[in-house]
Write a protein that holds these residues in place. Structure first.
Motif, mmCIF file in Angstrom:
data_model
loop_
_atom_site.group_PDB
_atom_site.id
_atom_site.type_symbol
_atom_site.label_atom_id
_atom_site.label_comp_id
_atom_site.label_asym_id
_atom_site.label_seq_id
_atom_site.Cartn_x
_atom_site.Cartn_y
_atom_site.Cartn_z
ATOM 1 N N LEU B 215 0.839 -1.200 0.000
ATOM 2 C CA LEU B 215 0.000 0.000 0.000
ATOM 3 C C LEU B 215 0.874 1.252 0.000
ATOM 4 C CD1 LEU B 215 -2.691 1.497 0.144
ATOM 5 C CD2 LEU B 215 -2.716 1.081 2.629
ATOM 6 N N PHE B 216 1.910 1.237 0.805
ATOM 7 C CA PHE B 216 2.767 2.423 0.840
ATOM 8 C C PHE B 216 3.406 2.665 -0.536
ATOM 9 C CE2 PHE B 216 6.488 5.022 1.466
ATOM 10 C CZ PHE B 216 5.953 6.068 2.211
ATOM 11 N N ASP B 217 3.873 1.589 -1.156
ATOM 12 C CA ASP B 217 4.459 1.739 -2.500
ATOM 13 C C ASP B 217 3.430 2.298 -3.492
ATOM 14 O OD1 ASP B 217 6.859 0.781 -1.583
ATOM 15 O OD2 ASP B 217 6.606 -1.241 -2.425
ATOM 16 N N ALA B 218 2.165 1.871 -3.351
ATOM 17 C CA ALA B 218 1.116 2.343 -4.270
ATOM 18 C C ALA B 218 0.765 3.809 -4.009
ATOM 19 C CB ALA B 218 -0.127 1.463 -4.143
ATOM 20 N N MET B 219 0.996 4.271 -2.784
ATOM 21 C CA MET B 219 0.806 5.693 -2.465
ATOM 22 C C MET B 219 2.008 6.514 -2.918
ATOM 23 S SD MET B 219 -1.070 5.663 1.303
ATOM 24 C CE MET B 219 0.369 5.038 2.162
ATOM 25 N N ASN B 220 3.167 5.861 -2.930
ATOM 26 C CA ASN B 220 4.411 6.564 -3.268
ATOM 27 C C ASN B 220 4.629 6.563 -4.784
ATOM 28 O OD1 ASN B 220 6.699 8.019 -2.719
ATOM 29 N ND2 ASN B 220 7.933 6.239 -2.125
ATOM 30 N N THR B 221 3.625 7.050 -5.495
ATOM 31 C CA THR B 221 3.613 7.110 -6.954
ATOM 32 C C THR B 221 3.235 8.537 -7.330
ATOM 33 O OG1 THR B 221 1.300 6.347 -6.855
ATOM 34 C CG2 THR B 221 2.993 4.678 -7.326
ATOM 35 N N THR B 222 3.729 8.988 -8.470
ATOM 36 C CA THR B 222 3.492 10.393 -8.812
ATOM 37 C C THR B 222 2.146 10.566 -9.518
ATOM 38 O OG1 THR B 222 4.702 10.112 -10.877
ATOM 39 C CG2 THR B 222 5.932 10.945 -8.975
ATOM 40 N N ASP B 223 1.479 11.669 -9.189
ATOM 41 C CA ASP B 223 0.179 12.001 -9.759
ATOM 42 C C ASP B 223 0.383 13.133 -10.765
ATOM 43 O OD1 ASP B 223 -2.399 12.688 -10.349
ATOM 44 O OD2 ASP B 223 -3.045 12.984 -8.268
ATOM 45 N N SER B 224 0.233 12.797 -12.042
ATOM 46 C CA SER B 224 0.488 13.802 -13.087
ATOM 47 C C SER B 224 -0.498 14.964 -12.999
ATOM 48 C CB SER B 224 0.418 13.158 -14.468
ATOM 49 O OG SER B 224 -0.879 12.631 -14.688
ATOM 50 N N ALA B 225 -1.658 14.730 -12.394
ATOM 51 C CA ALA B 225 -2.640 15.815 -12.254
ATOM 52 C C ALA B 225 -2.301 16.732 -11.084
ATOM 53 C CB ALA B 225 -4.040 15.221 -12.049
ATOM 54 N N ASN B 226 -1.262 16.373 -10.348
ATOM 55 C CA ASN B 226 -0.912 17.143 -9.144
ATOM 56 C C ASN B 226 0.546 17.610 -9.208
ATOM 57 O OD1 ASN B 226 -1.490 18.343 -6.688
ATOM 58 N ND2 ASN B 226 -1.095 16.483 -5.469
ATOM 59 N N GLY B 227 0.976 18.021 -10.395
ATOM 60 C CA GLY B 227 2.323 18.563 -10.557
ATOM 61 C C GLY B 227 3.412 17.548 -10.265
ATOM 62 N N GLY B 228 3.088 16.273 -10.436
ATOM 63 C CA GLY B 228 4.078 15.244 -10.200
ATOM 64 C C GLY B 228 4.344 14.932 -8.746
ATOM 65 N N LYS B 229 3.559 15.516 -7.858
ATOM 66 C CA LYS B 229 3.702 15.139 -6.449
ATOM 67 C C LYS B 229 3.200 13.719 -6.246
ATOM 68 C CE LYS B 229 1.791 19.047 -4.823
ATOM 69 N NZ LYS B 229 1.343 20.093 -3.865
ATOM 70 N N THR B 230 3.638 13.087 -5.175
ATOM 71 C CA THR B 230 3.184 11.731 -4.912
ATOM 72 C C THR B 230 1.798 11.733 -4.279
ATOM 73 O OG1 THR B 230 4.319 11.768 -2.771
ATOM 74 C CG2 THR B 230 5.506 10.772 -4.633
ATOM 75 N N ARG B 231 1.141 10.585 -4.405
ATOM 76 C CA ARG B 231 -0.096 10.333 -3.659
ATOM 77 C C ARG B 231 0.276 10.135 -2.185
ATOM 78 N NH1 ARG B 231 -0.302 7.880 -8.717
ATOM 79 N NH2 ARG B 231 -1.952 8.727 -10.016
ATOM 80 N N GLY B 232 -0.668 9.669 -1.366
ATOM 81 C CA GLY B 232 -0.330 9.539 0.044
ATOM 82 C C GLY B 232 -1.536 9.261 0.904
ATOM 83 N N TYR B 233 -1.529 9.817 2.123
ATOM 84 C CA TYR B 233 -2.626 9.531 3.060
ATOM 85 C C TYR B 233 -3.078 10.806 3.741
ATOM 86 C CZ TYR B 233 1.446 9.061 6.255
ATOM 87 O OH TYR B 233 2.615 9.243 6.943
ATOM 88 N N VAL B 234 -4.317 10.767 4.209
ATOM 89 C CA VAL B 234 -4.964 11.935 4.812
ATOM 90 C C VAL B 234 -5.568 11.516 6.144
ATOM 91 C CG1 VAL B 234 -6.812 13.638 4.532
ATOM 92 C CG2 VAL B 234 -5.491 12.896 2.531
ATOM 93 N N SER B 235 -5.245 12.286 7.180
ATOM 94 C CA SER B 235 -5.852 12.084 8.493
ATOM 95 C C SER B 235 -6.890 13.169 8.714
ATOM 96 C CB SER B 235 -4.804 12.211 9.596
ATOM 97 O OG SER B 235 -3.771 11.279 9.388
ATOM 98 N N VAL B 236 -8.012 12.786 9.300
ATOM 99 C CA VAL B 236 -9.068 13.774 9.533
ATOM 100 C C VAL B 236 -9.703 13.550 10.895
ATOM 101 C CG1 VAL B 236 -10.778 12.348 8.285
ATOM 102 C CG2 VAL B 236 -11.179 14.807 8.551
ATOM 103 N N SER B 237 -10.009 14.653 11.567
ATOM 104 C CA SER B 237 -10.731 14.597 12.844
ATOM 105 C C SER B 237 -11.546 15.875 12.982
ATOM 106 C CB SER B 237 -9.755 14.459 14.019
ATOM 107 O OG SER B 237 -8.893 15.579 14.075
ATOM 108 N N ARG B 238 -12.470 15.896 13.938
ATOM 109 C CA ARG B 238 -13.304 17.086 14.144
ATOM 110 C C ARG B 238 -12.566 18.103 14.997
ATOM 111 N NH1 ARG B 238 -19.525 15.570 15.424
ATOM 112 N NH2 ARG B 238 -19.618 17.847 15.422
#
Ligand code: CA
Ligand code: CA
Ligand code: CA
Ligand code: CA
Lengths: 238, 238
Positions: B215-238
């Motif tokens: 999963l980490f490797d699949a997140m550590n891939t570049t997103d051409s729609a995002n200026g070549g930045k990598t994907r990743g993870y998001v934490s959310v709380s209220r």
């Protein structure tokens, strides 16, 4: 490690402090699946085979009269009945509360009639729409059964890989708001003699564990829209 | 006991005999939640607190570009963020893939832009729309993190009652069809070092257990729609 951080002030408002504020209060005597106790009951449930295929297709009824169609969509997906494909599903398929109304289903109960008085579906109409999808369906009115028979049937079908069991009951009989309702059963816990109802009115109540006897009593109530016959349970398989 | 029985002939057709015929074949190396092995992993998962509030709001993305909005709707409901009410929900409320687009959310990423090229949302847009709902949001690009940090963060947030963790990854990196995708995590199993992804493309794949490193490797891939930045993870709380 660099991180991009969004921080926004959490709006605190009176009445919103409870984590359950958004659904209706649960009556005494039922246990939410989304509590440590309810979760532990699922993990220790003596019959929970059906929970998985159903829960991965869990859905919210599209309108206040559509508990029946929402339940049918879940069960058709869980049974892996060949699903209608569309562009919205990439040429793959998924049953929803619109496309379950095939020509054969409409002939049993037109979708338009469900959203007009007396609203919803009787247990016999519900069974008829399921059968219109080329399924084997058995409708049991509670007055023609008894608690022991229901419990034994439901446990066997919750354990097996072939059948699903769906219930039509009067909410107010178990202390909920308030009328006739239809949803699938997901599991049975022997230690507490309770069934798990995967309630499709997800804005109103979470899934609950309810005592077998209380559920049977809520099914053993007369439906004025069905000639005074009692509600009950429906078994379905391919 | 009298019963009303509907019996219809089951249509058997070539290619429909497999119970998984309706979704795509799973690649080697991932485990469906809807199998005995996958279910046992949930029951024995070392972190599964988040599974329950998320699974009771599990939903299917409305169109092929809407994995982000579907994930946001699930998480807002799971967080008990005050929900938009409507006549269709009896004056109660429920987030869905339309009403998450408040004025503040539209200002970050208009709904209409998601269904046009380059389609979908980047992880930064996704985090921005969540933050527009007055939530505390942290977006982590995989290139700015590492496997150990991700694993530790995700486990802590899957265990607690405050945070949810959402992942943006490249499907083909874990052998699935095929592009960038967003879905919530539901649980972690320490014995197999796997995370459960509650995949919102429910017509395509069931929820799966995937190895943390994969999963980490699949997140550590570049997103051409995002200026070549990598994907990743998001934490959310209220
Ligand atoms: Ca038990
Ligand atoms: Ca079964
Ligand atoms: Ca474990
Ligand atoms: Ca959490």
């Amino acid at each position: 490690m660099k991180r991009l951080v969004f921080v926004a002030v959490v709006t605190m408002a009176a009445g919103l402090s409870s984590a359950q504020a958004e659904t209706l209060p649960l009556p005494d005597g039922v246990i939410s699946l989304a509590t440590p106790q309810g979760a532990a009951m699922l993990f220790g449930a003596e019959a929970n085979t059906d929970y998985f295929p159903l829960s991965i297709h869990f859905t919210t009824q599209d309108n206040p009269a559509y508990c029946g169609p929402a339940t049918i969509a879940m069960v058709l997906n869980a049974l892996n009945v060949p699903r209608p494909a569309s562009d919205m599903t990439l040429g793959l398929g998924m049953f929803d509360q619109n496309n379950i109304f095939t020509t054969a289903a409409e002939a049993v109960k037109p979708a338009s009639s469900i959203v007009n008085p007396p609203y919803g579906m009787t247990i016999d109409e519900f069974g008829g729409v399921l059968a219109a999808h080329n399924l084997e369906v058995e409708v049991v009115h509670a007055a023609d059964s008894d608690l022991e028979t229901f419990r034994k049937t439901a446990i066997a079908q919750l354990e097996d890989n072939d059948h699903f069991i769906l219930v039509n009951y009067l909410r107010k009989s178990i202390g909920q708001e308030s009328g006739g309702h239809i949803s699938p059963l997901g599991a049975y816990d022997q230690d507490t003699d309770r069934f798990l109802i995967l309630d499709v009115t997800r804005y109103k109540y979470p899934p609950i564990w309810v005592e077998a006897a209380a559920l049977f009593d809520a099914m053993n109530t007369t439906d004025s829209a069905n000639g005074g016959k009692t509600r009950g349970y429906v078994s379905v398989s391919r």
